[in-house]
Design a protein around this motif. Structure first.
Motif, mmCIF file in Angstrom:
data_model
loop_
_atom_site.group_PDB
_atom_site.id
_atom_site.type_symbol
_atom_site.label_atom_id
_atom_site.label_comp_id
_atom_site.label_asym_id
_atom_site.label_seq_id
_atom_site.Cartn_x
_atom_site.Cartn_y
_atom_site.Cartn_z
ATOM 1 N N VAL A 38 0.838 -1.197 0.000
ATOM 2 C CA VAL A 38 0.000 0.000 0.000
ATOM 3 C C VAL A 38 0.874 1.248 0.000
ATOM 4 O O VAL A 38 0.618 2.203 -0.744
ATOM 5 N N LYS A 39 1.936 1.232 0.807
ATOM 6 C CA LYS A 39 2.843 2.375 0.847
ATOM 7 C C LYS A 39 3.524 2.581 -0.503
ATOM 8 O O LYS A 39 3.722 3.712 -0.949
ATOM 9 N N SER A 40 3.875 1.490 -1.148
ATOM 10 C CA SER A 40 4.498 1.575 -2.459
ATOM 11 C C SER A 40 3.516 2.121 -3.502
ATOM 12 O O SER A 40 3.901 2.916 -4.365
ATOM 13 N N ILE A 41 2.240 1.713 -3.420
ATOM 14 C CA ILE A 41 1.222 2.229 -4.343
ATOM 15 C C ILE A 41 1.024 3.724 -4.127
ATOM 16 O O ILE A 41 0.849 4.482 -5.079
ATOM 17 N N ARG A 42 1.050 4.167 -2.881
ATOM 18 C CA ARG A 42 0.916 5.603 -2.593
ATOM 19 C C ARG A 42 2.039 6.401 -3.254
ATOM 20 O O ARG A 42 1.850 7.548 -3.633
ATOM 21 N N GLN A 43 3.231 5.793 -3.383
ATOM 22 C CA GLN A 43 4.346 6.461 -4.056
ATOM 23 C C GLN A 43 4.201 6.413 -5.569
ATOM 24 O O GLN A 43 4.960 7.062 -6.282
ATOM 25 N N GLY A 44 3.271 5.610 -6.075
ATOM 26 C CA GLY A 44 3.032 5.543 -7.511
ATOM 27 C C GLY A 44 3.883 4.527 -8.246
ATOM 28 O O GLY A 44 4.044 4.616 -9.461
ATOM 29 N N THR A 45 4.433 3.552 -7.537
ATOM 30 C CA THR A 45 5.291 2.548 -8.178
ATOM 31 C C THR A 45 4.479 1.294 -8.485
ATOM 32 O O THR A 45 4.667 0.244 -7.888
ATOM 33 N N LEU A 46 3.579 1.423 -9.437
ATOM 34 C CA LEU A 46 2.655 0.347 -9.784
ATOM 35 C C LEU A 46 2.551 0.276 -11.298
ATOM 36 O O LEU A 46 2.513 1.304 -11.967
ATOM 37 N N ASN A 47 2.517 -0.950 -11.840
ATOM 38 C CA ASN A 47 2.422 -1.134 -13.286
ATOM 39 C C ASN A 47 1.359 -2.178 -13.589
ATOM 40 O O ASN A 47 1.424 -3.305 -13.108
ATOM 41 N N LEU A 48 0.373 -1.808 -14.406
ATOM 42 C CA LEU A 48 -0.722 -2.704 -14.786
ATOM 43 C C LEU A 48 -0.598 -3.193 -16.226
ATOM 44 O O LEU A 48 -1.517 -3.820 -16.734
ATOM 45 N N LYS A 49 0.506 -2.936 -16.879
ATOM 46 C CA LYS A 49 0.606 -3.109 -18.329
ATOM 47 C C LYS A 49 0.215 -4.501 -18.822
ATOM 48 O O LYS A 49 -0.600 -4.622 -19.717
ATOM 49 N N ASP A 50 0.770 -5.564 -18.281
ATOM 50 C CA ASP A 50 0.504 -6.911 -18.771
ATOM 51 C C ASP A 50 -0.308 -7.727 -17.775
ATOM 52 O O ASP A 50 -0.184 -8.954 -17.726
ATOM 53 N N SER A 51 -1.134 -7.090 -16.993
ATOM 54 C CA SER A 51 -1.877 -7.801 -15.958
ATOM 55 C C SER A 51 -3.204 -8.338 -16.483
ATOM 56 O O SER A 51 -3.765 -7.835 -17.455
ATOM 57 N N PHE A 52 -3.692 -9.377 -15.830
ATOM 58 C CA PHE A 52 -4.961 -10.010 -16.178
ATOM 59 C C PHE A 52 -5.521 -10.686 -14.934
ATOM 60 O O PHE A 52 -4.807 -10.873 -13.951
ATOM 61 N N CYS A 53 -6.801 -11.050 -14.976
ATOM 62 C CA CYS A 53 -7.454 -11.680 -13.832
ATOM 63 C C CYS A 53 -7.898 -13.094 -14.191
ATOM 64 O O CYS A 53 -8.291 -13.355 -15.336
ATOM 65 N N ILE A 54 -7.847 -13.973 -13.194
ATOM 66 C CA ILE A 54 -8.259 -15.367 -13.354
ATOM 67 C C ILE A 54 -9.214 -15.721 -12.226
ATOM 68 O O ILE A 54 -8.968 -15.367 -11.063
ATOM 69 N N VAL A 55 -10.292 -16.435 -12.564
ATOM 70 C CA VAL A 55 -11.214 -16.959 -11.563
ATOM 71 C C VAL A 55 -10.812 -18.398 -11.290
ATOM 72 O O VAL A 55 -10.726 -19.213 -12.212
ATOM 73 N N LYS A 56 -10.533 -18.702 -10.003
ATOM 74 C CA LYS A 56 -10.088 -20.042 -9.623
ATOM 75 C C LYS A 56 -10.711 -20.416 -8.286
ATOM 76 O O LYS A 56 -10.571 -19.666 -7.317
ATOM 77 N N ASP A 57 -11.414 -21.526 -8.247
ATOM 78 C CA ASP A 57 -12.041 -22.046 -7.028
ATOM 79 C C ASP A 57 -12.964 -21.029 -6.364
ATOM 80 O O ASP A 57 -12.958 -20.866 -5.148
ATOM 81 N N GLY A 58 -13.733 -20.304 -7.149
ATOM 82 C CA GLY A 58 -14.676 -19.339 -6.603
ATOM 83 C C GLY A 58 -14.047 -18.048 -6.118
ATOM 84 O O GLY A 58 -14.715 -17.225 -5.503
ATOM 85 N N GLU A 59 -12.762 -17.857 -6.361
ATOM 86 C CA GLU A 59 -12.068 -16.622 -6.002
ATOM 87 C C GLU A 59 -11.461 -16.033 -7.268
ATOM 88 O O GLU A 59 -11.196 -16.745 -8.233
ATOM 89 N N ILE A 60 -11.216 -14.739 -7.223
ATOM 90 C CA ILE A 60 -10.641 -14.067 -8.393
ATOM 91 C C ILE A 60 -9.285 -13.476 -7.992
ATOM 92 O O ILE A 60 -9.137 -12.889 -6.921
#
Length: 156
Positions: A38-60
Motif C-alpha cells: 500500500v505504501k508503495s502504491i501511494r508512491q506511484g510505483t505500480l504497473n498494470l501493463k501486462d496484468s490479467f485476472c483469473i477466476v479459480k475455485d470461486g475466487e478471483i
C-alpha cells in the motif's frame, strides 16, 4: 466509475487495455495487499501493463500486476509480481466466470485508485480482444476527431 467521483485519486491506469480490448463492462474490486505494498502504491510505483485476472475455485486473482518493493520495507516486502486476491461478492465472481468462459472474453484490470476512505480499489473490465483492423479504425477515428477539433479551434 473510477475517477469520476470527487474523492477518488487514481494511482495507475492501464492505457494499453483500451488499445488492445473493447471494454464491455466495468466492476470495482478491493485488493488484498500487505502494508508495504500500500505504501508503495501511494508512491506511484505500480504497473498494470501486462496484468490479467483469473477466476479459480470461486475466487478471483490478479496476475502480472507489478508493485515495486517499498524501499524502507526491508524484510516485510513481498514478491512484486505475486498473484493478489480480489475482494468481490460471490455472485459477481460467478457472473464474471460465466462471461469469461465465453469465447474471446477476458478480465483485465483498468485502473487502481484510492477511494474516499483511502482504500485501494481496482477497476476491472470484461473485455473482448480487438483485431488489427479494429485498432486501425480506432486510430483513424481519433485522428479525424483531432483534425475536426483543430479546424474548429482555428475558426474561432
Amino acid at each position: 466509475m473510477a475517477g469520476k467521483q470527487s474523492g477518488n485519486r487514481i494511482a495507475a491506469q492501464n492505457r494499453k487495455a483500451f488499445h488492445d480490448y473493447f471494454v464491455e463492462d466495468k466492476y470495482e474490486a478491493g485488493i488484498s495487499l500487505a502494508g508495504t505494498e500500500v505504501k508503495s502504491i501511494r508512491q506511484g510505483t505500480l504497473n498494470l501493463k501486462d496484468s490479467f485476472c483469473i477466476v479459480k475455485d470461486g475466487e478471483i486473482f490478479v496476475h502480472g500486476m507489478h508493485i515495486s518493493p517499498y524501499e524502507k520495507g526491508n524484510i516485510f516486502n513481498k514478491d512484486p509480481l505475486r498473484p493478489r486476491r480480489l475482494l468481490m461478492h460471490k455472485r459477481e465472481i460467478r457472473k464474471l466466470h460465466s462471461l469469461v468462459k465465453q469465447d474471446g472474453y477476458a478480465i483485465i484490470p483498468l485502473s487502481v485508485y484510492f477511494n474516499e476512505r483511502s482504500k485501494v480499489k481496482l477497476e476491472i473490465g470484461v473485455c473482448r480482444g480487438k483485431k488489427l483492423y479494429d485498432k486501425r479504425d480506432a486510430a483513424a477515428a481519433r485522428d479525424a476527431k483531432r483534425e475536426i477539433d483543430r479546424t474548429m479551434k482555428s475558426r474561432r
